[in-house]
Motif scaffolding. Structure first.
Motif, PDB file in Angstrom:
ATOM      1  N   LEU A 284     -17.723 -67.037 -78.898  1.00 54.85           N
ATOM      2  CA  LEU A 284     -18.815 -67.568 -79.501  1.00 54.85           C
ATOM      3  C   LEU A 284     -18.577 -68.831 -80.278  1.00 54.85           C
ATOM      4  N   ASP A 285     -17.404 -68.922 -81.108  1.00 56.89           N
ATOM      5  CA  ASP A 285     -17.002 -70.259 -81.634  1.00 56.89           C
ATOM      6  C   ASP A 285     -16.728 -71.230 -80.732  1.00 56.89           C
ATOM      7  N   TRP A 286     -16.018 -70.808 -79.424  1.00 59.01           N
ATOM      8  CA  TRP A 286     -15.876 -71.826 -78.548  1.00 59.01           C
ATOM      9  C   TRP A 286     -17.170 -72.506 -78.036  1.00 59.01           C
ATOM     10  N   LEU A 287     -18.264 -71.509 -77.706  1.00 62.08           N
ATOM     11  CA  LEU A 287     -19.516 -71.818 -77.354  1.00 62.08           C
ATOM     12  C   LEU A 287     -20.253 -72.752 -78.464  1.00 62.08           C
ATOM     13  N   LEU A 288     -19.918 -72.632 -79.531  1.00 60.19           N
ATOM     14  CA  LEU A 288     -20.660 -73.274 -80.572  1.00 60.19           C
ATOM     15  C   LEU A 288     -20.124 -74.889 -80.835  1.00 60.19           C
ATOM     16  N   THR A 289     -18.910 -74.894 -80.416  1.00 62.73           N
ATOM     17  CA  THR A 289     -18.123 -76.220 -80.628  1.00 62.73           C
ATOM     18  C   THR A 289     -18.011 -77.156 -79.369  1.00 62.73           C
ATOM     19  N   TYR A 290     -18.722 -76.572 -78.143  1.00 60.50           N
ATOM     20  CA  TYR A 290     -18.641 -77.303 -76.993  1.00 60.50           C
ATOM     21  C   TYR A 290     -19.686 -78.355 -76.820  1.00 60.50           C
ATOM     22  N   ASP A 291     -19.323 -79.319 -76.224  1.00 62.18           N
ATOM     23  CA  ASP A 291     -20.490 -80.528 -76.028  1.00 62.18           C
ATOM     24  C   ASP A 291     -21.546 -80.329 -75.001  1.00 62.18           C
ATOM     25  N   TYR A 292     -21.306 -79.715 -73.947  1.00 56.74           N
ATOM     26  CA  TYR A 292     -22.197 -79.311 -72.895  1.00 56.74           C
ATOM     27  C   TYR A 292     -23.093 -80.772 -72.203  1.00 56.74           C
ATOM     28  N   PRO A 293     -22.278 -81.459 -71.405  1.00 56.79           N
ATOM     29  CA  PRO A 293     -22.781 -82.388 -70.691  1.00 56.79           C
ATOM     30  C   PRO A 293     -23.714 -81.807 -69.536  1.00 56.79           C
ATOM     31  N   GLY A 294     -23.611 -80.422 -69.105  1.00 54.46           N
ATOM     32  CA  GLY A 294     -24.444 -80.008 -68.274  1.00 54.46           C
ATOM     33  C   GLY A 294     -25.639 -79.490 -68.940  1.00 54.46           C
ATOM     34  N   ASN A 295     -25.631 -79.198 -70.335  1.00 53.93           N
ATOM     35  CA  ASN A 295     -26.871 -78.559 -71.139  1.00 53.93           C
ATOM     36  C   ASN A 295     -26.803 -77.111 -70.748  1.00 53.93           C
ATOM     37  N   VAL A 296     -28.161 -76.679 -70.764  1.00 53.68           N
ATOM     38  CA  VAL A 296     -28.284 -75.180 -70.573  1.00 53.68           C
ATOM     39  C   VAL A 296     -27.556 -74.733 -69.281  1.00 53.68           C
ATOM     40  N   ARG A 297     -27.803 -75.371 -68.439  1.00 53.30           N
ATOM     41  CA  ARG A 297     -27.513 -75.219 -67.015  1.00 53.30           C
ATOM     42  C   ARG A 297     -25.912 -74.810 -67.094  1.00 53.30           C
ATOM     43  N   GLU A 298     -25.235 -75.656 -67.818  1.00 53.32           N
ATOM     44  CA  GLU A 298     -23.692 -75.239 -67.887  1.00 53.32           C
ATOM     45  C   GLU A 298     -23.492 -74.216 -68.559  1.00 53.32           C
ATOM     46  N   LEU A 299     -24.172 -73.985 -69.899  1.00 54.85           N
ATOM     47  CA  LEU A 299     -23.836 -72.792 -70.486  1.00 54.85           C
ATOM     48  C   LEU A 299     -24.097 -71.600 -69.751  1.00 54.85           C
ATOM     49  N   GLU A 300     -25.077 -71.337 -68.925  1.00 55.84           N
ATOM     50  CA  GLU A 300     -25.558 -70.326 -68.130  1.00 55.84           C
ATOM     51  C   GLU A 300     -24.187 -70.150 -67.171  1.00 55.84           C
ATOM     52  N   ASN A 301     -23.901 -71.140 -66.587  1.00 60.41           N
ATOM     53  CA  ASN A 301     -22.732 -71.160 -65.602  1.00 60.41           C
ATOM     54  C   ASN A 301     -21.312 -70.634 -66.204  1.00 60.41           C
ATOM     55  N   LEU A 302     -21.117 -71.129 -67.543  1.00 63.63           N
ATOM     56  CA  LEU A 302     -20.098 -70.543 -68.246  1.00 63.63           C
ATOM     57  C   LEU A 302     -20.030 -69.368 -68.460  1.00 63.63           C
ATOM     58  N   ILE A 303     -21.181 -68.655 -68.947  1.00 67.98           N
ATOM     59  CA  ILE A 303     -21.297 -67.283 -69.273  1.00 67.98           C
ATOM     60  C   ILE A 303     -21.167 -66.415 -67.948  1.00 67.98           C
ATOM     61  N   GLU A 304     -21.718 -66.819 -66.948  1.00 68.85           N
ATOM     62  CA  GLU A 304     -21.709 -66.083 -65.648  1.00 68.85           C
ATOM     63  C   GLU A 304     -20.097 -65.963 -65.201  1.00 68.85           C
ATOM     64  N   ARG A 305     -19.478 -67.051 -65.142  1.00 67.94           N
ATOM     65  CA  ARG A 305     -17.932 -67.109 -64.877  1.00 67.94           C
ATOM     66  C   ARG A 305     -17.459 -66.302 -65.866  1.00 67.94           C
ATOM     67  N   ALA A 306     -17.323 -66.096 -66.857  1.00 70.09           N
ATOM     68  CA  ALA A 306     -16.663 -65.426 -67.804  1.00 70.09           C
ATOM     69  C   ALA A 306     -16.795 -63.767 -67.996  1.00 70.09           C
ATOM     70  N   VAL A 307     -18.180 -63.572 -67.743  1.00 66.49           N
ATOM     71  CA  VAL A 307     -18.431 -62.297 -67.351  1.00 66.49           C
ATOM     72  C   VAL A 307     -17.951 -61.675 -66.178  1.00 66.49           C
ATOM     73  N   ALA A 308     -18.006 -62.544 -65.001  1.00 68.16           N
ATOM     74  CA  ALA A 308     -17.334 -61.876 -64.025  1.00 68.16           C
ATOM     75  C   ALA A 308     -15.912 -61.696 -63.684  1.00 68.16           C
ATOM     76  N   LEU A 309     -15.209 -62.612 -64.762  1.00 73.03           N
ATOM     77  CA  LEU A 309     -13.687 -62.525 -64.735  1.00 73.03           C
ATOM     78  C   LEU A 309     -13.093 -61.800 -65.984  1.00 73.03           C
ATOM     79  N   GLU A 310     -13.990 -61.248 -66.748  1.00 68.21           N
ATOM     80  CA  GLU A 310     -13.206 -60.746 -67.889  1.00 68.21           C
ATOM     81  C   GLU A 310     -12.748 -59.239 -67.748  1.00 68.21           C
ATOM     82  N   SER A 311     -11.617 -58.950 -68.285  1.00 67.20           N
ATOM     83  CA  SER A 311     -10.823 -57.716 -67.991  1.00 67.20           C
ATOM     84  C   SER A 311     -10.670 -56.896 -69.179  1.00 67.20           C
ATOM     85  N   THR A 312     -11.217 -57.313 -70.237  1.00 65.33           N
ATOM     86  CA  THR A 312     -11.606 -56.300 -71.410  1.00 65.33           C
ATOM     87  C   THR A 312     -12.812 -55.874 -71.624  1.00 65.33           C
TER      88      THR A 312
END
Length: 472
Positions: free
Chosen positions: A358-386
């Motif tokens: 959450l700290d990382w997400l709050l300090t990122y600049d998001y050149p791709g805006n909400v669509r980029e945030l959505e893609n970041l979360i989708e990728r992280a959920v798919a790859l998370e092993s914990t």
């Protein structure tokens, strides 16, 4: 004295051995926790069910083997509550089967007696941290309801509340609306909300990306054609104005229309009628037009690239969407929604978004805006092993280009060729975007917040050849 860095918790200790109850009560109490003890499984169920005594326990620590009601039944009962506590099982008679069963039923951890004080304190703290994260995620999910939502859009920021208010006020009218905003800010969501809140909600919503349709096909796409109008026109075909009859036509990237099509679109907006390509009859149309762009249309009007009369016809009411970097208070809400959605769709069963993520997400600049945030979360959920979403699968941050990096400290005596300097800068930015996008031109265009048509034009103008053509 309790460690100030630790979370205090409300803990229920269940064990038929008085020595173990007293031991846990003392060591947990010294750590700053509020402890209640139960001498049996039946006593524990009574405490959990008793509304008068129920303190809303954060953690239940229960022995596995007890006379009467065993620890497994205490675990089941605790996990069935509306806000279930974390349950830690303890036993002197461990087997693999019972450990597996306990974890399947939702136990947080499984400890073997005897254990050290430090060991139980660490496990308790981790369980409290997980419960706190779950509570925060639940709070964020609850915040998605009510005044912070509009159709599929969410936001508690003042900027988004103004957008929601304007959309609600203009939706019932048939006034043309122009939506302005960077790529990925949710312009189509605004258009859909305008449609759903209007008296045309039962009619079709037809989106058209004006930047993705070749110029030679645009007229047929908008107005349709009759059989034989041109080579390949084997049958009559309706255009999007007819398809959107009684509903809403959303013209995205309206700034990419060439001047010829701008003239024809203006006539349709004025006359409320169309003529299919190759046709001889005018057809009346009844649809609301909502347009969107990420371009500076005022500058395009000044340069002659966009007709002023069409601009003023479209820009009756303007809705401006702020970039995500200007409404950081909405990031936790959006992240929670995307996390819940992808966690459910992928059947990952992750607990929550971790604090470092959450700290990382709050300090990122998001050149791709909400669509980029959505893609970041989708990728992280798919790859998370914990069990907790971490920042491990978010990309490395790239340094932002600064004006001082491209502006010379002093101009040479002979002056500077501004056009050549701008062309060099444009070339460098396009090549950098292509490199980050792996050569995919459409993705590179999104990184630069320009249309795919504009990207192709710039590549041709600058003589840049790239190898990947699967994005055409």
């Amino acid at each position: 004295m309790a460690d100030t860095d630790q979370l205090p918790g409300r803990i229920l200790v269940v064990d038929d051995e008085v020595g173990m109850r007293e031991f846990l009560a003392v060591c947990l109490g010294r750590a700053g926790h509020q402890v209640t003890t139960a001498k049996s499984g039946a006593d524990a169920l009574r405490i959990l069910n008793d509304d008068e005594d129920n303190l809303g326990y954060d953690i239940v620590i229960t022995d596995l083997t007890m006379p009467g009601i065993p620890g497994m039944e205490v675990l089941r009962h605790a996990r069935e509550r509306d806000t279930p506590p974390q349950v830690i099982m303890i036993t002197a008679y461990a087997t693999t089967d019972t450990a597996v069963e306990a974890m399947k039923l939702g136990a947080y951890d499984y400890l073997i007696k005897p254990f050290k004080v430090d060991e139980i304190l660490v496990v308790v703290q981790r369980a409290l941290e997980r419960r706190a994260l779950r509570s925060e995620n639940r709070r964020l999910r609850d915040a998605l309801d009510g005044v912070h939502t509009l159709d599929r859009m969410i936001g508690r920021s003042e900027a988004m509340q103004k957008v929601f208010d304007l959309v609600r006020r203009v939706a019932p009218t048939r006034t043309n609306v122009l939506i302005r905003g960077e790529s990925g800010t949710g312009k189509e969501l605004v258009a859909r909300a305008l449609h759903k809140l209007s008296d045309r909600a039962e009619g079709p919503f037809v989106p058209v990306n004006c930047g993705a349709i070749p110029e030679q096909l645009m007229e047929s796409e908008l107005f349709g054609h009759v059989k034989g109008a041109f080579t390949g026109a084997a049958a009559d075909r309706r255009g999007v104005f007819e398809i959107a009859e009684g509903g809403t036509l959303f013209l995205d990237e309206i700034g990419e229309l060439d001047v010829t099509m701008q003239v024809k679109l203006l006539r349709v907006l004025q006359e409320r009628s169309i003529r299919p390509v190759g046709g001889s009859k005018e057809l009346s149309v009844d649809c609301r037009v909502v347009a969107a762009t990420n371009r500076d249309l005022e500058a395009a009007v000044e340069s002659g690239e966009f007709r002023s009369d069409l601009y003023f016809r479209l820009d009756v009411v303007r809705v401006v969407l702020p970039p995500l970097r200007h409404r950081s208070e909405d990031i936790p809400l959006l992240a929670a929604r995307f996390f819940d959605r992808f966690n459910r769709e992928m059947k990952r069963n992750l607990d929550a978004i971790g604090p470092e993520a959450l700290d990382w997400l709050l300090t990122y600049d998001y050149p791709g805006n909400v669509r980029e945030l959505e893609n970041l979360i989708e990728r992280a959920v798919a790859l998370e092993s914990t069990s907790m979403l971490s920042a491990a699968h978010f990309p490395d941050r790239r340094p932002q280009t600064r004006t001082n990096d491209v502006v010379p400290e002093r101009f040479p005596p002979e002056g500077l060729d501004l056009d050549a300097a701008l062309a060099d800068l444009e070339r460098s930015l396009i090549l950098a975007a292509l490199d980050q996008a792996g050569g995919v031109r459409k993705r590179a265009a999104e990184l630069l917040n320009i249309s795919f048509r504009s990207m192709r034009y710039r590549l041709k103008k600058l003589g840049i050849e790239v190898g990947r053509g699967d994005d055409d």
